[in-house]
Write a protein that holds these residues in place. Structure first.
Motif, PDB file in Angstrom:
ATOM      1  N   LEU A   1      16.101  -4.955  28.629  1.00  0.00           N
ATOM      2  CA  LEU A   1      15.582  -3.774  28.193  1.00  0.00           C
ATOM      3  C   LEU A   1      13.973  -3.352  28.655  1.00  0.00           C
ATOM      4  CD1 LEU A   1      15.874  -1.151  26.600  1.00  0.00           C
ATOM      5  CD2 LEU A   1      14.589  -2.271  24.527  1.00  0.00           C
TER       6      LEU A   1
ATOM      7  N   ARG B   1      17.814 -12.761  28.871  1.00  0.00           N
ATOM      8  CA  ARG B   1      18.351 -11.573  28.302  1.00  0.00           C
ATOM      9  C   ARG B   1      17.337 -10.583  27.407  1.00  0.00           C
ATOM     10  NH1 ARG B   1      22.356 -15.094  24.463  1.00  0.00           N
ATOM     11  NH2 ARG B   1      20.523 -16.188  24.488  1.00  0.00           N
TER      12      ARG B   1
ATOM     13  N   ILE C   1      14.846  -2.332  32.196  1.00  0.00           N
ATOM     14  CA  ILE C   1      15.222  -1.114  32.380  1.00  0.00           C
ATOM     15  C   ILE C   1      14.261   0.124  32.251  1.00  0.00           C
ATOM     16  CG2 ILE C   1      16.790   0.779  31.283  1.00  0.00           C
ATOM     17  CD1 ILE C   1      18.698  -1.415  30.438  1.00  0.00           C
ATOM     18  N   LEU C   2      13.173  -0.078  31.410  1.00  0.00           N
ATOM     19  CA  LEU C   2      11.957   0.770  31.225  1.00  0.00           C
ATOM     20  C   LEU C   2      11.292   0.694  32.273  1.00  0.00           C
ATOM     21  CD1 LEU C   2      11.388   0.090  27.395  1.00  0.00           C
ATOM     22  CD2 LEU C   2      12.093   2.126  28.473  1.00  0.00           C
TER      23      LEU C   2
ATOM     24  N   THR D   1       6.672   6.450  28.693  1.00  0.00           N
ATOM     25  CA  THR D   1       7.773   5.321  29.042  1.00  0.00           C
ATOM     26  C   THR D   1       6.966   3.965  29.598  1.00  0.00           C
ATOM     27  OG1 THR D   1       9.109   6.844  30.003  1.00  0.00           O
ATOM     28  CG2 THR D   1       9.551   4.764  30.670  1.00  0.00           C
TER      29      THR D   1
END
Length: 338
Positions: free
Chosen positions: A132, A128, A135-136, A173
């Motif tokens: 994120l 978990r 995704i990045l 990013t």
């Protein structure tokens, strides 16, 4: 991006490329030597280390060679170019081999970010925590394709116009991903460091929780160099080319340092935080499930309570962690885990 400050920054950046390329060659050689010494116990992880390290070296070689060749063409071969070096840069900034060098740096960046995300998962042992960052990472992949298209278009300039706008989005990013993952890894290591020295002793604790461990495990130089480049690039500073050179070189050097640490059996591995915490949270019944637990139980049964009993407990903990450390070395060669 063609004045004297930019030209000087480009020149100094090329010198840093050569210095850090030498560091990468040393790290690569030492890593390969250690891997070759473990060939009697061939595993999938060994093959991964060899392929990843070799790919890193090949990509950074392309980048360094391209930067050096372009500098030679601009400053020496075409020294009499109409309009000077600045005009040559504007005319040939998107030459095919410059695009190849940019592509090599982008692929190297994607490989390094992927390894860093995986190491974050290893340190936390919780999928978990990398949702994120994952995704990045996908966003970085998409933006990198757009950036390569924009910077490789005829008469485009990596530091100006559309290519610079897409480049800023891409690097923001990517470096944001670096910062996030680095903070997660550092936070995880520091969370146990507060109590480890007291129970484990400095020698064992420093192996996994010392300053060197934090710097290497989190790829801190890579992230800091990225922040410096992003700030200068976002400000359209003439020295951004210098920070770009350092950033790209650490994109290779930092992962290679981490791989060397893994091969040496000194890096964090799956569930090590859990095992270390179990060793710290010992009880009167011993250290069930950890190496050395039976020795601890036998010793404390025969011993007396008080300071002597506590001393035996701490000895048992240190013995357990030594055993876990040995298991970490074997994990590299027999379990196929990094």
């Amino acid at each position: 991006m063609s004045n004297a400050l930019f030209q000087n920054s480009y020149y100094i950046g090329n010198n840093f490329n050569c210095i850090l390329y030498g560091v990468e060659l040393v790290l690569y050689t030492v890593t390969m030597q250690k891997l070759m010494s473990l060939q009697s116990r061939k595993t999938g992880s060994n093959l991964f280390f060899i392929c990843f390290s070799t790919a890193n070296l090949a990509l950074i070689t392309v980048y360094v060679a391209v930067q050096s060749v372009f500098g030679e063409e601009m400053w020496i071969v075409n020294v009499g170019f109409p309009g000077g070096q600045g005009a040559y840069l504007q005319q040939f900034a998107a030459v095919w081999y410059q695009t190849m060098g940019t592509t090599a740096s982008v692929v190297l960046n994607l490989l390094s970010d992927g390894l860093l995300i995986y190491r974050c998962f290893v340190v936390w042992s919780d999928v978990r925590i990398v949702i994120l960052p994952g995704i990045l990472y996908m966003a970085t992949l998409a933006l990198s394709i757009v950036e390569l298209w924009a910077s490789g278009a005829p008469h485009s300039d990596f530091f100006q116009g559309l290519a610079a706008n897409f480049g800023l989005s891409y690097y923001a990013t990517s470096i944001g991903l670096n910062v996030l993952v680095t903070c997660l890894i550092v936070a995880r290591i520091l969370s146990i460091a507060r109590t480890s020295d007291r129970y484990l002793g400095v020698e064992i604790s420093q192996t996994y929780i010392g300053i060197a461990a934090i710097i290497v495990e989190s790829a801190l130089p890579y992230t800091l160099a990225g922040i410096a480049f992003l700030v200068s690039y976002g400000m359209s500073s003439e020295i951004s080319i210098l920070f770009l050179s350092v950033y790209v070189m650490f994109t290779c050097v930092s992962p290679q340092m981490l791989l060397l640490r893994v091969v040496e059996g000194r890096a964090w591995r799956h569930n090590q935080f859990r095992d270390t915490t179990a060793a710290l949270n010992f009880s009167n019944s011993g250290l069930p499930g950890l190496p050395g637990a039976s020795d601890y139980t036998d010793s404390t049964t025969a011993g007396s309570a008080g300071a002597g009993d506590m001393s035996l407990r701490l000895q048992a903990i240190r013995k357990s962690l030594h055993s876990l450390e040995d298991a970490g070395t074997l994990a590299v060669t027999s379990e196929g885990s990094i």
